[in-house]
Design an enzyme around this catalytic site. Sequence first.
Site, PDB file in Angstrom:
ATOM      1  N   ARG A 138      48.654  23.458  37.724  1.00 55.48           N
ATOM      2  CA  ARG A 138      47.256  23.888  37.850  1.00 55.48           C
ATOM      3  C   ARG A 138      47.170  25.393  38.063  1.00 55.48           C
ATOM      4  NH1 ARG A 138      45.091  19.514  42.106  1.00 55.48           N
ATOM      5  NH2 ARG A 138      45.541  17.680  40.887  1.00 55.48           N
TER       6      ARG A 138
ATOM      7  N   THR B  22      48.269  16.489  37.558  1.00 58.27           N
ATOM      8  CA  THR B  22      48.223  16.345  39.008  1.00 58.27           C
ATOM      9  C   THR B  22      49.162  17.309  39.736  1.00 58.27           C
ATOM     10  OG1 THR B  22      49.864  14.590  38.889  1.00 58.27           O
ATOM     11  CG2 THR B  22      47.548  13.919  38.902  1.00 58.27           C
ATOM     12  N   CYS B  23      49.901  18.116  39.005  1.00 62.28           N
ATOM     13  CA  CYS B  23      50.885  19.028  39.588  1.00 62.28           C
ATOM     14  C   CYS B  23      50.200  20.333  40.002  1.00 62.28           C
ATOM     15  CB  CYS B  23      51.988  19.304  38.565  1.00 62.28           C
ATOM     16  SG  CYS B  23      53.152  20.582  39.053  1.00 62.28           S
ATOM     17  N   ASP B  24      50.326  20.704  41.281  1.00 62.69           N
ATOM     18  CA  ASP B  24      49.702  21.926  41.779  1.00 62.69           C
ATOM     19  C   ASP B  24      50.222  23.171  41.077  1.00 62.69           C
ATOM     20  OD1 ASP B  24      48.124  20.531  43.560  1.00 62.69           O
ATOM     21  OD2 ASP B  24      49.495  20.793  45.250  1.00 62.69           O
TER      22      ASP B  24
END
Length: 105
Positions: free
Chosen positions: A13, A8-10
């Site tokens: 990603r 979930t970490c930008d």
Amino acid sequence: MKLYGLKTCDTCRKALKSLPDADFKDVRTEGVPADIMAQAYAQFPDKLLNTRSTNWRGLSEEDRAKPPLELLAEHPSLMKRPLIEAEGQLHLGWTKDVQAALGVT
């Protein structure tokens, strides 16, 4: 190459998008091997624990006083991300320096 982070970490990603061949390991579900975590702590003693995160602010003073490796074992999302293991080297974060070291343009 292994990339340790949160799905979930930008920032994780972005790193994964630039490193499509990396083997992604979600630290919440898979954790980080103890030897890798110890090596990362030895290499990045003041940077491995993200003390600016909302997770850190939610901890009690008692928890914050625990040794960093113990705290990271209990709360893996407190780790600065991503932690990248490539060719025996560890890289922390997704800065321009890390990208250059990994040959990402």
